[in-house]
Design a protein around this motif. Structure first.
Motif, PDB file in Angstrom:
ATOM      1  N   THR A   1      43.800  40.530  42.351  1.00 56.64           N
ATOM      2  CA  THR A   1      44.845  41.184  43.145  1.00 56.64           C
ATOM      3  C   THR A   1      44.171  41.901  44.308  1.00 56.64           C
ATOM      4  N   ILE A   2      44.612  41.592  45.529  1.00 60.97           N
ATOM      5  CA  ILE A   2      43.936  42.102  46.720  1.00 60.97           C
ATOM      6  C   ILE A   2      44.805  43.139  47.424  1.00 60.97           C
ATOM      7  N   THR A   3      44.263  44.330  47.605  1.00 63.46           N
ATOM      8  CA  THR A   3      44.922  45.374  48.384  1.00 63.46           C
ATOM      9  C   THR A   3      43.942  45.870  49.439  1.00 63.46           C
ATOM     10  N   GLY A   4      44.385  46.828  50.251  1.00 64.75           N
ATOM     11  CA  GLY A   4      43.539  47.386  51.297  1.00 64.75           C
ATOM     12  C   GLY A   4      43.973  46.936  52.677  1.00 64.75           C
ATOM     13  N   PHE A   5      43.009  46.636  53.527  1.00 57.82           N
ATOM     14  CA  PHE A   5      43.261  46.161  54.888  1.00 57.82           C
ATOM     15  C   PHE A   5      41.993  45.461  55.362  1.00 57.82           C
ATOM     16  N   ASN A   6      42.061  44.783  56.495  1.00 54.12           N
ATOM     17  CA  ASN A   6      40.892  44.035  56.947  1.00 54.12           C
ATOM     18  C   ASN A   6      39.705  44.972  57.150  1.00 54.12           C
ATOM     19  N   TYR A   7      38.548  44.507  56.765  1.00 54.53           N
ATOM     20  CA  TYR A   7      37.289  45.263  56.718  1.00 54.53           C
ATOM     21  C   TYR A   7      37.273  46.293  55.586  1.00 54.53           C
ATOM     22  N   TYR A   8      38.305  46.262  54.740  1.00 59.01           N
ATOM     23  CA  TYR A   8      38.263  47.036  53.487  1.00 59.01           C
ATOM     24  C   TYR A   8      39.202  46.357  52.493  1.00 59.01           C
ATOM     25  N   GLU A   9      38.643  45.446  51.733  1.00 61.18           N
ATOM     26  CA  GLU A   9      39.418  44.728  50.729  1.00 61.18           C
ATOM     27  C   GLU A   9      39.088  45.289  49.349  1.00 61.18           C
ATOM     28  N   LEU A  10      40.127  45.646  48.614  1.00 65.29           N
ATOM     29  CA  LEU A  10      39.965  46.166  47.257  1.00 65.29           C
ATOM     30  C   LEU A  10      40.530  45.116  46.303  1.00 65.29           C
ATOM     31  N   VAL A  11      39.685  44.556  45.468  1.00 60.87           N
ATOM     32  CA  VAL A  11      40.079  43.436  44.608  1.00 60.87           C
ATOM     33  C   VAL A  11      40.051  43.880  43.146  1.00 60.87           C
ATOM     34  N   LEU A  12      41.213  43.853  42.529  1.00 60.43           N
ATOM     35  CA  LEU A  12      41.338  44.178  41.109  1.00 60.43           C
ATOM     36  C   LEU A  12      41.150  42.891  40.310  1.00 60.43           C
ATOM     37  N   ILE A  13      40.153  42.878  39.435  1.00 53.49           N
ATOM     38  CA  ILE A  13      39.849  41.694  38.625  1.00 53.49           C
ATOM     39  C   ILE A  13      40.319  41.967  37.199  1.00 53.49           C
ATOM     40  N   THR A  14      41.275  41.170  36.740  1.00 49.56           N
ATOM     41  CA  THR A  14      41.901  41.416  35.435  1.00 49.56           C
ATOM     42  C   THR A  14      41.928  40.151  34.590  1.00 49.56           C
ATOM     43  N   ASN A  15      42.389  40.349  33.351  1.00 45.19           N
ATOM     44  CA  ASN A  15      42.542  39.261  32.381  1.00 45.19           C
ATOM     45  C   ASN A  15      41.222  38.541  32.121  1.00 45.19           C
ATOM     46  N   VAL A  16      40.170  39.328  31.963  1.00 46.32           N
ATOM     47  CA  VAL A  16      38.834  38.783  31.714  1.00 46.32           C
ATOM     48  C   VAL A  16      38.630  38.644  30.206  1.00 46.32           C
ATOM     49  N   ALA A  17      38.346  37.436  29.758  1.00 47.03           N
ATOM     50  CA  ALA A  17      38.147  37.179  28.339  1.00 47.03           C
ATOM     51  C   ALA A  17      36.692  37.404  27.948  1.00 47.03           C
ATOM     52  N   ALA A  18      36.403  37.130  26.690  1.00 47.52           N
ATOM     53  CA  ALA A  18      35.052  37.241  26.120  1.00 47.52           C
ATOM     54  C   ALA A  18      34.567  38.685  26.168  1.00 47.52           C
ATOM     55  N   SER A  19      33.542  38.997  26.978  1.00 46.30           N
ATOM     56  CA  SER A  19      33.032  40.371  27.011  1.00 46.30           C
ATOM     57  C   SER A  19      34.032  41.341  27.623  1.00 46.30           C
TER      58      SER A  19
ATOM     59  N   LYS B   1      42.210  36.184  25.688  1.00 43.98           N
ATOM     60  CA  LYS B   1      43.189  36.226  26.773  1.00 43.98           C
ATOM     61  C   LYS B   1      43.874  34.879  26.933  1.00 43.98           C
ATOM     62  N   GLN B   2      45.098  34.924  27.447  1.00 43.47           N
ATOM     63  CA  GLN B   2      45.832  33.721  27.793  1.00 43.47           C
ATOM     64  C   GLN B   2      45.720  33.486  29.291  1.00 43.47           C
ATOM     65  N   GLY B   3      45.444  32.259  29.702  1.00 45.47           N
ATOM     66  CA  GLY B   3      45.355  31.948  31.129  1.00 45.47           C
ATOM     67  C   GLY B   3      44.026  32.367  31.725  1.00 45.47           C
ATOM     68  N   GLY B   4      43.939  32.221  33.057  1.00 45.78           N
ATOM     69  CA  GLY B   4      42.685  32.471  33.745  1.00 45.78           C
ATOM     70  C   GLY B   4      42.530  33.886  34.260  1.00 45.78           C
ATOM     71  N   VAL B   5      41.364  34.143  34.843  1.00 50.52           N
ATOM     72  CA  VAL B   5      41.070  35.440  35.454  1.00 50.52           C
ATOM     73  C   VAL B   5      41.969  35.625  36.676  1.00 50.52           C
ATOM     74  N   ARG B   6      42.402  36.875  36.920  1.00 43.40           N
ATOM     75  CA  ARG B   6      43.355  37.170  37.995  1.00 43.40           C
ATOM     76  C   ARG B   6      42.725  38.093  39.036  1.00 43.40           C
TER      77      ARG B   6
ATOM     78  N   PHE C   1      47.806  41.157  51.945  1.00 45.05           N
ATOM     79  CA  PHE C   1      47.456  42.241  51.039  1.00 45.05           C
ATOM     80  C   PHE C   1      48.613  42.555  50.094  1.00 45.05           C
ATOM     81  N   GLY C   2      48.265  42.796  48.848  1.00 44.77           N
ATOM     82  CA  GLY C   2      49.253  43.046  47.812  1.00 44.77           C
ATOM     83  C   GLY C   2      49.532  41.843  46.938  1.00 44.77           C
ATOM     84  N   MET C   3      48.978  40.688  47.303  1.00 45.89           N
ATOM     85  CA  MET C   3      49.231  39.474  46.528  1.00 45.89           C
ATOM     86  C   MET C   3      48.222  39.333  45.390  1.00 45.89           C
ATOM     87  N   SER C   4      48.665  38.641  44.307  1.00 43.58           N
ATOM     88  CA  SER C   4      47.815  38.342  43.163  1.00 43.58           C
ATOM     89  C   SER C   4      47.654  36.838  43.013  1.00 43.58           C
ATOM     90  N   PHE C   5      46.500  36.436  42.518  1.00 37.20           N
ATOM     91  CA  PHE C   5      46.201  35.022  42.361  1.00 37.20           C
ATOM     92  C   PHE C   5      45.575  34.788  40.989  1.00 37.20           C
TER      93      PHE C   5
END
Length: 253
Positions: free
Chosen positions: A162-180, A155-160, A241-245
């Motif tokens: 992305t947070i969606t949902g609402f307070n007391y329910y955060e859904l975090v999409l973890i992407t761009n994971v290298a190696a395994s 992969k290029q760059g770091g792990v990403r 919510f809706g932002m990616s880091f």
């Protein structure tokens, strides 16, 4: 007696084509979907959304149920080659392609596993994006026998995150994971909270039921390869919510 040059070349080619099986690869099968530009592969059961924008491109595959493992295989990378020894007419010999698991190929119990139910248990099957599949198979064949193996994800760059949902329910999409490539466990900590374990909601989406909105967030992620990285304050205070880091850290090969 000296071996004729043409025979020597033939024997070398045969040895090359047989090499993947000798290297301990597993056997399976592969079809294709999504069209010539892979536009029909967007979304999917891992939750990666637009695969063009999230960096997965057109080298992707939907895994059969036994390989998908309820989403635990999301992000894993597989090297695949057509099994020339099993089906010469349908294969492009000596070619391999590496794909990332981004979707589930669901079983179809109305059809047998040998006649259309390609993704039924216990079959190891890859429904590959068409641009990847046609590199190893002849288009008219439709389905081909393959040899496959897990390989590290590059992969290029770091792990990403992305947070969606609402307070007391955060859904975090973890992407761009290298190696395994895939995530085994995760936790989150806000600046005003203790470390809190997260659970897999679906695909590559991990959930927290804590009131952490507005706090700077630190994530701890353990890959399926056993490596743990702490992404300290990767999400700054004031996020919505809706932002990616994008982090500046990545799993090692």
């Amino acid at each position: 007696m000296e071996t004729p040059k043409s025979l020597a070349v033939f024997l070398a080619v045969v040895a090359l084509l047989a090499a993947p099986a000798a290297a301990g690869w597993s056997t399976g099968s592969a079809t294709f979907y999504g069209g010539s530009d892979a536009s029909g592969t967007m979304g999917g059961a891992c939750g990666y959304g637009n695969l063009y924008r999230t960096g997965y491109g057109t080298a992707t595959a939907a895994l059969s149920q036994v390989l998908f493992s309820n989403g635990a295989s999301c992000g894993q990378c597989y090297q695949i080659t057509c099994d020339y020894q099993a089906e010469q007419r349908s294969c492009r010999p000596g070619v391999t392609v590496t794909v990332t698991a981004t979707n589930l190929c669901p079983p179809n119990y109305a059809l047998s596993g040998s006649n259309g139910g390609w993704c039924n248990p216990p079959r190891a099957h890859f429904d590959m994006a068409q641009p990847a599949w046609v590199q190893i198979g002849v288009y008219e064949a439709g389905i081909i026998p393959v040899l496959y193996q897990r390989v590290p994800c590059v992969k290029q760059g770091g792990v990403r995150f992305t947070i969606t949902g609402f307070n007391y329910y955060e859904l975090v999409l973890i992407t761009n994971v290298a190696a395994s490539g895939s995530v085994a466990s995760a936790w989150v900590q806000g600046t005003a909270t203790n470390r809190l374990p997260m659970t897999r909601n679906w695909g590559a989406n991990w959930q927290s039921l804590a009131g952490i909105a507005g706090q700077a967030l630190t994530f701890g992620v353990t890959s399926s390869g056993g490596q743990t990285i702490v992404f300290q304050n990767v999400v700054p205070a004031g996020w919505t919510f809706g932002m990616s880091f994008i982090s500046n850290l990545q799993f090692s090969y």
